[in-house]
Design a protein around this motif. Structure first.
Motif, short mmCIF file in Angstrom:
data_model
loop_
_atom_site.label_atom_id
_atom_site.label_comp_id
_atom_site.label_asym_id
_atom_site.label_seq_id
_atom_site.Cartn_x
_atom_site.Cartn_y
_atom_site.Cartn_z
N ALA A 177 -64.89 -50.81 110.85
CA ALA A 177 -65.21 -52.20 111.19
C ALA A 177 -64.47 -52.62 112.46
O ALA A 177 -65.05 -53.27 113.34
CB ALA A 177 -64.84 -53.12 110.03
N LEU A 178 -63.20 -52.25 112.55
CA LEU A 178 -62.42 -52.62 113.73
C LEU A 178 -63.00 -51.97 114.98
O LEU A 178 -63.12 -52.61 116.04
CB LEU A 178 -60.96 -52.19 113.53
N GLU A 179 -63.39 -50.72 114.89
CA GLU A 179 -63.98 -50.04 116.04
C GLU A 179 -65.30 -50.69 116.44
O GLU A 179 -65.59 -50.84 117.64
CB GLU A 179 -64.18 -48.56 115.72
N ALA A 180 -66.09 -51.08 115.46
CA ALA A 180 -67.37 -51.72 115.77
C ALA A 180 -67.17 -53.05 116.49
O ALA A 180 -67.92 -53.39 117.42
CB ALA A 180 -68.16 -51.94 114.47
N ILE A 181 -66.15 -53.79 116.11
CA ILE A 181 -65.86 -55.08 116.74
C ILE A 181 -65.36 -54.88 118.17
O ILE A 181 -65.72 -55.64 119.08
CB ILE A 181 -64.82 -55.85 115.91
N LEU A 182 -64.55 -53.86 118.38
CA LEU A 182 -63.93 -53.65 119.69
C LEU A 182 -64.83 -52.93 120.68
O LEU A 182 -64.56 -52.95 121.89
CB LEU A 182 -62.63 -52.85 119.53
N LEU A 183 -65.87 -52.29 120.21
CA LEU A 183 -66.70 -51.47 121.10
C LEU A 183 -67.33 -52.29 122.22
O LEU A 183 -67.32 -51.88 123.38
CB LEU A 183 -67.78 -50.75 120.29
N ARG A 184 -67.88 -53.46 121.89
CA ARG A 184 -68.55 -54.26 122.93
C ARG A 184 -67.60 -54.66 124.05
O ARG A 184 -67.91 -54.42 125.23
CB ARG A 184 -69.20 -55.50 122.30
N PRO A 185 -66.44 -55.26 123.76
CA PRO A 185 -65.55 -55.62 124.87
C PRO A 185 -65.01 -54.41 125.63
O PRO A 185 -64.79 -54.49 126.84
CB PRO A 185 -64.41 -56.39 124.18
N ILE A 186 -64.84 -53.29 124.95
CA ILE A 186 -64.36 -52.08 125.62
C ILE A 186 -65.40 -51.58 126.63
O ILE A 186 -65.08 -51.24 127.77
CB ILE A 186 -64.03 -50.98 124.59
N LEU A 192 -61.01 -45.86 121.47
CA LEU A 192 -62.44 -46.07 121.72
C LEU A 192 -62.79 -45.86 123.20
O LEU A 192 -63.80 -45.24 123.53
CB LEU A 192 -62.83 -47.50 121.32
N ALA A 193 -61.95 -46.40 124.08
CA ALA A 193 -62.22 -46.28 125.51
C ALA A 193 -62.28 -44.82 125.93
O ALA A 193 -63.18 -44.40 126.69
CB ALA A 193 -61.14 -47.02 126.30
N ARG A 194 -61.37 -44.02 125.44
CA ARG A 194 -61.34 -42.61 125.82
C ARG A 194 -62.49 -41.83 125.18
O ARG A 194 -63.01 -40.89 125.77
CB ARG A 194 -59.98 -42.02 125.44
N ARG A 195 -62.88 -42.24 124.00
CA ARG A 195 -64.03 -41.59 123.37
C ARG A 195 -65.30 -41.82 124.17
O ARG A 195 -66.15 -40.93 124.28
CB ARG A 195 -64.21 -42.12 121.95
N HIS A 196 -65.42 -43.01 124.75
CA HIS A 196 -66.64 -43.37 125.48
C HIS A 196 -66.51 -43.20 126.99
O HIS A 196 -67.44 -43.54 127.73
CB HIS A 196 -67.04 -44.80 125.14
#
Length: 396
Positions: free
Chosen positions: A47-56, A81-85
């Motif tokens: 859930a936390l990753e899903a929330i943070l993905l858009r701003p990242i 997340l940033a490094r994953r994407h």
């Protein structure tokens, strides 16, 4: 005295009533944002990753980073997340108060930043003029008027420096990861020995009917007298409302975590912070208070909840941060930084204007502002007094 169930338009600040100014609190509950949702199907981390993905992905992305567990967790997951994407790392933004040892988190901050191997880190050194009546806060007060919580007027320096983009915070961590009502019962259950009389009483209180718990909470508030500057008749109503809110917490840990989203105090604070950030072209993201995350955390907590805050933090990001961070129990305090030279200078010469003396004792209030560690619950009145004094002096 009843409280509305909304906090107003997202384009406007919530404005306190006279009673809320005097008590420096927003009582009551808002509509349940999780009403009608079934059981969460994702973990808190998902859930936390899903929330943070858009701003990242949108970038640029900044993280309010104190070095505490909550902001460290948000920074770590955002970086992961940033490094994953394959997008730029989020930039931690840290406010520092040299000369105030109780606010010094430098060791913890370096431990996290070094572990995450972050190359960019925006630090802001704040001196004794950065208090609730320093030049920046006075300018914000003159422009925006009274805001709650009062510390929002100190955010303008940071928000102005980082400019546009997304700004992530760890706000709400103390609430969502803190002890739930059922914790006192779990403590007795898990002790593996006969509980002490004090432990048994604590568990019995947690299991008591709401009317009993409401009475106990109100009695404790009246005994502790933590706002002696508020007139007794106002304080009595204040305590009744606080007790009513606190006693409504469910015993089930999962329901208790979801219940946190219904508190008007949290909703108003988040609303006003987001409104302030928007003035600087920033999208404020408070992921730990987002319904999606709270819903997932509540499901993971189950009936009995996590054994400790450390267990919850490990469950969330054990693979991203050193356990020394996840298990720390120390915490920084900023009371002296917030009520510094500017505030104390005003307090010494204050003539009592700007506050409702039917609700507040000016003499006791002044004594609180001039004490060694002034209560944060006196700071809304500090701003009200300054605004009233300034208006009276200028005639505007």
């Amino acid at each position: 005295m009843s409280s509305p169930t909304t906090v107003g338009s997202r384009h406007e600040y919530y404005r306190l009533t006279a009673f809320e100014v005097a008590t420096s609190w927003v009582h009551g509950q808002v509509q349940d944002p999780l009403r009608g949702r079934g059981r969460a199907r994702e973990t808190p981390r998902q859930a936390l990753e899903a929330i943070l993905l858009r701003p990242i992905l949108a970038g640029p992305c900044y993280v309010a980073f104190s070095g505490g567990r909550d902001s460290s967790a948000v920074l770590a997951v955002a970086t992961h997340l940033a490094r994953r994407h394959g997008v730029p790392d989020p930039v931690p933004v840290t406010e520092r108060y040299p000369g105030l040892p109780e606010a010094d988190e430098a060791r913890w901050q370096h431990l996290v930043v070094d572990h995450l191997k972050l190359r960019e880190w925006h630090t802001i050194e704040l001196d004794e003029t950065h208090d609730l009546l320093g030049p920046g806060a006075r300018a914000s007060l003159a422009r925006r008027g009274l805001l709650w919580p009062a510390a929002l007027h100190l955010k303008t320096r940071v928000l102005a420096e980082i400019g546009g983009g997304s700004f992530l915070t760890g706000e709400g961590g103390d609430e969502v990861f803190g002890d739930r009502r059922v914790a006192r019962v779990r403590h007795v259950r898990d002790r593996g020995r006969r509980p002490t009389l004090a432990e048994s009483r604590s568990a019995a209180t947690a299991l008591a009917p709401e009317v009993v718990r409401r009475w106990r909470i109100r009695t404790r508030l009246e005994r502790d007298s933590f706002q002696p500057w508020v007139r007794s008749e106002i304080l009595r109503v204040h305590h009744q409302l606080l007790a009513t809110d606190a006693a409504s917490e469910p015993i089930d840990a999962s329901a208790s975590i979801r219940w946190l989203l219904r508190r008007r105090a949290s909703a108003v604070s988040a609303h006003n912070y987001a409104r302030l950030a928007s003035e600087y072209g920033l999208d404020l993201v408070q992921p730990l208070l987002a319904p999606q995350f709270v819903h997932a955390l509540a499901a993971a907590a189950g009936t009995w909840g996590y054994a400790s805050r450390t267990e919850a933090m490990r469950h969330l990001c054990h693979d991203l941060l050193p356990d020394e961070i996840l298990a720390r129990t120390s915490k920084a305090y900023f009371n002296r930084a917030f009520v510094g030279a500017g505030a104390r200078g005003f307090a010494r010469t204050w003539d009592g204007s700007g506050v409702d003396t039917d609700m507040v004792d000016p003499g006791r209030l002044r004594s609180e502002w001039l004490s060694d560690f002034p209560s944060a619950l006196s700071t809304t009145l500090l701003h009200a007094a300054w605004l009233g004094h300034t208006t009276e002096r200028t005639g505007s």
